[in-house]
Design an enzyme around this catalytic site. Structure first.
Site, PDB file in Angstrom:
ATOM      1  N   TYR A  91      61.779 -13.443 -17.159  1.00 21.83           N
ATOM      2  CA  TYR A  91      61.350 -12.246 -17.907  1.00 21.83           C
ATOM      3  C   TYR A  91      60.282 -12.581 -18.948  1.00 21.83           C
ATOM      4  O   TYR A  91      59.978 -11.763 -19.797  1.00 21.83           O
ATOM      5  CB  TYR A  91      62.562 -11.588 -18.577  1.00 21.83           C
ATOM      6  CG  TYR A  91      63.613 -11.201 -17.571  1.00 21.83           C
ATOM      7  CD1 TYR A  91      63.445 -10.083 -16.761  1.00 21.83           C
ATOM      8  CD2 TYR A  91      64.746 -11.984 -17.384  1.00 21.83           C
ATOM      9  CE1 TYR A  91      64.378  -9.748 -15.798  1.00 21.83           C
ATOM     10  CE2 TYR A  91      65.701 -11.648 -16.426  1.00 21.83           C
ATOM     11  CZ  TYR A  91      65.503 -10.532 -15.631  1.00 21.83           C
ATOM     12  OH  TYR A  91      66.426 -10.198 -14.679  1.00 21.83           O
ATOM     13  N   ASP A 150      74.748 -16.249 -15.964  1.00 20.46           N
ATOM     14  CA  ASP A 150      74.828 -17.416 -15.073  1.00 20.46           C
ATOM     15  C   ASP A 150      74.340 -18.702 -15.738  1.00 20.46           C
ATOM     16  O   ASP A 150      75.029 -19.711 -15.657  1.00 20.46           O
ATOM     17  CB  ASP A 150      74.114 -17.125 -13.751  1.00 20.46           C
ATOM     18  CG  ASP A 150      75.021 -16.304 -12.830  1.00 20.46           C
ATOM     19  OD1 ASP A 150      76.244 -16.260 -13.092  1.00 20.46           O
ATOM     20  OD2 ASP A 150      74.534 -15.697 -11.872  1.00 20.46           O
ATOM     21  N   HIS A 388      60.863 -17.859 -10.756  1.00 19.98           N
ATOM     22  CA  HIS A 388      60.883 -16.554 -10.113  1.00 19.98           C
ATOM     23  C   HIS A 388      60.721 -15.446 -11.141  1.00 19.98           C
ATOM     24  O   HIS A 388      60.896 -15.665 -12.348  1.00 19.98           O
ATOM     25  CB  HIS A 388      62.208 -16.367  -9.348  1.00 19.98           C
ATOM     26  CG  HIS A 388      63.402 -16.349 -10.257  1.00 19.98           C
ATOM     27  ND1 HIS A 388      64.247 -17.421 -10.405  1.00 19.98           N
ATOM     28  CD2 HIS A 388      63.861 -15.396 -11.097  1.00 19.98           C
ATOM     29  CE1 HIS A 388      65.173 -17.124 -11.287  1.00 19.98           C
ATOM     30  NE2 HIS A 388      64.964 -15.901 -11.726  1.00 19.98           N
ATOM     31  N   TYR A 473      65.768  -2.078 -14.885  1.00 19.89           N
ATOM     32  CA  TYR A 473      66.523  -2.088 -16.153  1.00 19.89           C
ATOM     33  C   TYR A 473      65.933  -3.063 -17.169  1.00 19.89           C
ATOM     34  O   TYR A 473      66.236  -2.988 -18.354  1.00 19.89           O
ATOM     35  CB  TYR A 473      68.006  -2.400 -15.899  1.00 19.89           C
ATOM     36  CG  TYR A 473      68.383  -3.874 -15.931  1.00 19.89           C
ATOM     37  CD1 TYR A 473      68.317  -4.663 -14.793  1.00 19.89           C
ATOM     38  CD2 TYR A 473      68.816  -4.479 -17.106  1.00 19.89           C
ATOM     39  CE1 TYR A 473      68.665  -6.001 -14.826  1.00 19.89           C
ATOM     40  CE2 TYR A 473      69.163  -5.821 -17.150  1.00 19.89           C
ATOM     41  CZ  TYR A 473      69.083  -6.580 -16.008  1.00 19.89           C
ATOM     42  OH  TYR A 473      69.422  -7.911 -16.047  1.00 19.89           O
ATOM     43  N   ARG A 474      65.046  -3.950 -16.707  1.00 23.35           N
ATOM     44  CA  ARG A 474      64.558  -5.022 -17.572  1.00 23.35           C
ATOM     45  C   ARG A 474      63.429  -5.674 -16.795  1.00 23.35           C
ATOM     46  O   ARG A 474      63.500  -5.748 -15.565  1.00 23.35           O
ATOM     47  CB  ARG A 474      65.708  -5.995 -17.761  1.00 23.35           C
ATOM     48  CG  ARG A 474      65.435  -7.320 -18.406  1.00 23.35           C
ATOM     49  CD  ARG A 474      66.736  -8.116 -18.374  1.00 23.35           C
ATOM     50  NE  ARG A 474      66.625  -9.378 -19.055  1.00 23.35           N
ATOM     51  CZ  ARG A 474      67.574 -10.306 -19.057  1.00 23.35           C
ATOM     52  NH1 ARG A 474      68.714 -10.082 -18.410  1.00 23.35           N
ATOM     53  NH2 ARG A 474      67.427 -11.435 -19.697  1.00 23.35           N
TER      54      ARG A 474
HETATM   55  C1  LIG Z   1      68.399 -18.887 -12.535  1.00 23.49           C
HETATM   56  C2  LIG Z   1      68.524 -17.812 -13.554  1.00 23.49           C
HETATM   57  C3  LIG Z   1      69.681 -17.037 -13.611  1.00 23.49           C
HETATM   58  C4  LIG Z   1      69.807 -16.033 -14.561  1.00 23.49           C
HETATM   59  N1  LIG Z   1      70.975 -15.311 -14.615  1.00 23.49           N
HETATM   60  C5  LIG Z   1      71.120 -14.352 -15.550  1.00 23.49           C
HETATM   61  C6  LIG Z   1      72.342 -13.618 -15.637  1.00 23.49           C
HETATM   62  O1  LIG Z   1      73.310 -13.872 -14.925  1.00 23.49           O
HETATM   63  N2  LIG Z   1      72.396 -12.632 -16.561  1.00 23.49           N
HETATM   64  C7  LIG Z   1      71.376 -12.355 -17.401  1.00 23.49           C
HETATM   65  O2  LIG Z   1      71.497 -11.445 -18.225  1.00 23.49           O
HETATM   66  N3  LIG Z   1      70.236 -13.053 -17.355  1.00 23.49           N
HETATM   67  C8  LIG Z   1      70.070 -14.046 -16.466  1.00 23.49           C
HETATM   68  N4  LIG Z   1      68.907 -14.778 -16.439  1.00 23.49           N
HETATM   69  C9  LIG Z   1      67.824 -14.448 -17.392  1.00 23.49           C
HETATM   70  C10 LIG Z   1      67.866 -15.286 -18.712  1.00 23.49           C
HETATM   71  O3  LIG Z   1      67.908 -16.664 -18.424  1.00 23.49           O
HETATM   72  C11 LIG Z   1      69.045 -14.935 -19.601  1.00 23.49           C
HETATM   73  O4  LIG Z   1      69.120 -13.545 -19.811  1.00 23.49           O
HETATM   74  C12 LIG Z   1      68.984 -15.632 -20.971  1.00 23.49           C
HETATM   75  O5  LIG Z   1      70.217 -15.528 -21.616  1.00 23.49           O
HETATM   76  C13 LIG Z   1      67.902 -15.040 -21.871  1.00 23.49           C
HETATM   77  O6  LIG Z   1      67.484 -16.052 -22.721  1.00 23.49           O
HETATM   78  P1  LIG Z   1      67.908 -16.143 -24.260  1.00 23.49           P
HETATM   79  O7  LIG Z   1      69.334 -15.750 -24.405  1.00 23.49           O
HETATM   80  O8  LIG Z   1      67.498 -17.473 -24.737  1.00 23.49           O
HETATM   81  O9  LIG Z   1      67.026 -14.979 -24.903  1.00 23.49           O
HETATM   82  P2  LIG Z   1      65.641 -15.160 -25.727  1.00 23.49           P
HETATM   83  O10 LIG Z   1      64.653 -15.778 -24.835  1.00 23.49           O
HETATM   84  O11 LIG Z   1      65.926 -15.831 -27.017  1.00 23.49           O
HETATM   85  O12 LIG Z   1      65.357 -13.656 -26.027  1.00 23.49           O
HETATM   86  C14 LIG Z   1      64.970 -12.758 -25.037  1.00 23.49           C
HETATM   87  C15 LIG Z   1      64.101 -11.676 -25.680  1.00 23.49           C
HETATM   88  O13 LIG Z   1      64.907 -10.862 -26.549  1.00 23.49           O
HETATM   89  C16 LIG Z   1      64.194 -10.548 -27.754  1.00 23.49           C
HETATM   90  N5  LIG Z   1      64.888 -11.223 -28.878  1.00 23.49           N
HETATM   91  C17 LIG Z   1      65.570 -12.390 -28.759  1.00 23.49           C
HETATM   92  N6  LIG Z   1      66.128 -12.695 -29.930  1.00 23.49           N
HETATM   93  C18 LIG Z   1      65.780 -11.725 -30.802  1.00 23.49           C
HETATM   94  C19 LIG Z   1      66.095 -11.487 -32.158  1.00 23.49           C
HETATM   95  N7  LIG Z   1      66.893 -12.314 -32.820  1.00 23.49           N
HETATM   96  N8  LIG Z   1      65.583 -10.389 -32.764  1.00 23.49           N
HETATM   97  C20 LIG Z   1      64.813  -9.534 -32.060  1.00 23.49           C
HETATM   98  N9  LIG Z   1      64.493  -9.696 -30.754  1.00 23.49           N
HETATM   99  C21 LIG Z   1      64.979 -10.789 -30.138  1.00 23.49           C
HETATM  100  C22 LIG Z   1      62.786 -11.063 -27.572  1.00 23.49           C
HETATM  101  O14 LIG Z   1      61.982 -10.037 -27.030  1.00 23.49           O
HETATM  102  C23 LIG Z   1      62.972 -12.190 -26.566  1.00 23.49           C
HETATM  103  O15 LIG Z   1      61.821 -12.463 -25.822  1.00 23.49           O
HETATM  104  C24 LIG Z   1      68.751 -15.789 -15.489  1.00 23.49           C
HETATM  105  C25 LIG Z   1      67.590 -16.562 -15.423  1.00 23.49           C
HETATM  106  C26 LIG Z   1      67.481 -17.570 -14.481  1.00 23.49           C
HETATM  107  C27 LIG Z   1      66.232 -18.395 -14.466  1.00 23.49           C
END
Ligand SMILES: Cc1cc2nc3c(=O)[nH]c(=O)nc-3n(C[C@H](O)[C@H](O)[C@H](O)COP(=O)(O)OP(=O)(O)OC[C@H]3O[C@@H](n4cnc5c(N)ncnc54)[C@H](O)[C@@H]3O)c2cc1C
Length: 528
Positions: A91, A150, A388, A473-474
């Site tokens: 994303y 995941d 991806h 949705y995203r």
């Molecule tokens: C192989 C694979 C599997 C995955 N499986 C899943 C799954 O099962 N479910 C799922 O939901 N996702 C999945 N993902 C997507 C992603 O990896 C996860 O959602 C992950 O938890 C998001 O990264 P993060 O928690 O570090 O969020 P971040 O990268 O820290 O934040 C995501 C975004 O949220 C906003 N944000 C973050 N923190 C703040 C803050 N404190 N204040 C304001 N805005 C903020 C920003 O816009 C930021 O870019 C997957 C990805 C991969 C590559």
């Protein structure tokens, strides 16, 4: 270094100097090598000028430091893009929607502030990962489960704000958030829900406080920096059971999904369920496809093959969590309901009572289903190319809608000249209450032409989906404006509302410009 648009080099240097004063020189990153780490590892713009590249990154350690950074950025009109653990791969990772944006990396704010195993909630800072919270719970011998997505390396705050999901009964993450602390674009600090009541005793127990409920405007948004968040946890259940329901005929999908919807909406089955098709998986293993294509065997022929091979046309998995006796009764009831479909078959695929021994745990296939963070998805997903991007339309939870979606997307793939999705990715899941979501994945490569084609296909699917009443949705930062653009009821009235709120709360447009297709006033005309 790529400066933010409209910011002079002198102003940028002055701002960085002040930010260094606020958080310490060691926590401000401006060298190319450091900034490269904040580029999107899964970018669909490899080797292209359109890749959005940050100018710098800053990692504050406290709420006060976040406030100081935001105030400085506001004075100099420097855009900031907050990330929690920055693992948003698929994303956009840590990349912004506008080159020159400074990444506000909150990973150092990683304290678990409270976990209650009597009222089952946690209060965490943004840098707390699912692994961190799991470890804290284990070390303190608390009887609560988390719901990891995941990959467990992401944060509760980032994933929840993105409205991500996991696999246990608490799988819809935004639905489990309770109370936020937010720094606004002018540096002001607020708490939502009961947190607005000084000395409140129920910040993580009652979501709504008093008056309009605002938490939603901080999700998938660019209106504030979330510095604390409450999350509801699940009491450790006594037992877990996974079961499979299989039906023989093509048209059985309709009663299969109707019954599934009844059982889910009655909360008799919990956690996420995925549709599947042993018969179509078999066809795919023989060189055919999952989605129907010209020249495929007729439905009657497929049903005959299914009978011969003992393969169900459709299947769904079901999950139960709770006391073993209750699970027995729930599974019995589910079987009664599905038994109205002639020829239905049932299978129990896993059964655990908790706590598991280390040996038992080592044998569990998908740990997140029982609340344990893991990284094994990267093995399962068999990463090819350079990552991806995912297109995830929401469709109604009915068999008719699934048939229609397969027809529409199958044709769209043909029209757009790409290979249709394979195996599990062709099937919807119940990531969210009351609907299905598909996850169609596209491989990112380092080949410019391939990525250009993929982006065109992605945009095409967003358009085709919208023509049929289905929305994503995203999405990846590269497609946020495309996706927002199809949520256009009454001349884009919803986007206008987002823009009105944006202009009121962040008149200088410094927080995440372009997030979810919402741009500050000064950049709006150029970008929409
Ligand atoms: C192989 C694979 C599997 C995955 N499986 C899943 C799954 O099962 N479910 C799922 O939901 N996702 C999945 N993902 C997507 C992603 O990896 C996860 O959602 C992950 O938890 C998001 O990264 P993060 O928690 O570090 O969020 P971040 O990268 O820290 O934040 C995501 C975004 O949220 C906003 N944000 C973050 N923190 C703040 C803050 N404190 N204040 C304001 N805005 C903020 C920003 O816009 C930021 O870019 C997957 C990805 C991969 C590559």
């Amino acid at each position: 270094m790529q400066l933010p648009p409209g910011v002079s080099s002198a102003d940028f240097s002055a701002a960085i100097h002040q930010i260094e004063g606020a958080v310490g020189k060691d926590w401000v990153f401006t060298s190319d090598g450091d900034v490269d780490l904040y580029r999107d590892a899964y970018t669909p713009f490899w080797h292209e000028e359109d890749e959005k590249i940050p100018s710098a990154a800053v990692a504050p350690a406290t709420v006060e430091e976040v406030q100081m950074v935001v105030k400085i950025a506001n004075n100099y009109k420097i855009p900031l893009w907050p990330v929690s653990t920055g693992k948003n791969l698929g994303y956009g990772g840590t990349s912004p929607a506008l080159s020159g944006t400074v990444i506000l990396d909150l990973k150092r704010m990683n304290r678990v502030l409270e976990v209650s195993d009597t009222n089952h909630y946690a209060l965490v800072e943004p840098g707390v990962s699912y692994f961190d919270l799991y470890r804290y719970i284990q070390e303190n011998k608390l009887k609560v489960w988390i719901d990891p997505p995941d990959p467990g390396w992401g944060s509760l705050v980032g994933n929840t704000l993105e409205r991500g999901g996991g696999r246990t009964p608490m799988h819809e993450h935004f639905a489990t958030q309770c109370g936020m602390e937010v720094v606004l674009a002018n540096g002001q600090l607020l708490r939502t829900g009961m947190g607005a009541l000084p000395g409140s005793k129920t910040w993580q127990q009652y979501k709504y406080g008093f008056g309009p409920y605002v938490d939603g405007i901080f999700s998938q948004s660019n209106l504030g920096v979330v510095t604390k968040m409450g999350v509801w946890l699940m009491p450790e259940p006594e037992a877990y059971r996974a079961c499979m329901v299989m039906v023989p005929k093509h048209d059985d999908l309709v009663p299969l999904v109707d019954t599934l919807a009844y059982l889910r909406n009655s909360q008799i089955v919990q956690g996420i369920c995925s549709l599947g098709s042993p018969l179509l998986f078999y066809r795919a293993s023989q060189g055919g496809g999952i989605l129907d294509a010209p020249g495929d065997p007729s439905i009657a022929e497929m049903e005959r093959i299914g009978r011969e091979k003992g393969l169900a046309y459709w299947s769904t998995d079901l999950r139960f969590y709770g006391p073993a006796k209750v699970i027995d009764a729930q599974w019995e009831h589910a079987k009664e309901r599905f038994s109205s479909i002639p020829g239905v078959r049932f299978q129990e695929t896993a059964s655990y009572t908790f706590p598991l021994t280390p040996d038992q745990q080592a044998k569990v296939n998908v740990l997140p289903e029982i609340g344990i963070p893991s990284m094994s998805i990267f093995g399962i997903l068999n990463r090819t190319g350079h990552g991806h991007i995912g297109f995830s339309p929401i469709i109604p939870m009915t068999g008719e809608a699934v048939f229609e979606a397969w027809k529409v997307f199958g044709q769209a793939y043909v029209d757009l000249g790409v290979k249709p999705p394979e195996q599990v990715f062709a099937f919807p899941t119940t990531y969210f209450a009351r609907c299905f979501v598909f996850l169609f994945l596209f491989t990112v490569t380092q080949d410019v032409e391939t990525n250009r084609r993929t982006r065109a296909v992605f945009k095409g699917l967003v358009r085709v989906a919208a023509e049929h009443g289905w929305g994503d949705y995203r999405t990846h930062v590269a497609f946020m404006s495309d996706v927002m653009n199809v949520y256009s009821y009454n001349n884009h009235a919803l986007l206008r509302l987002h823009e009105t709120i944006k202009d009121a709360l962040d008149p200088n447009g410094i927080l995440s410009p372009g997030k979810s297709g919402i741009w500050p006033k000064s950049m709006r005309k150029a970008s929409t």
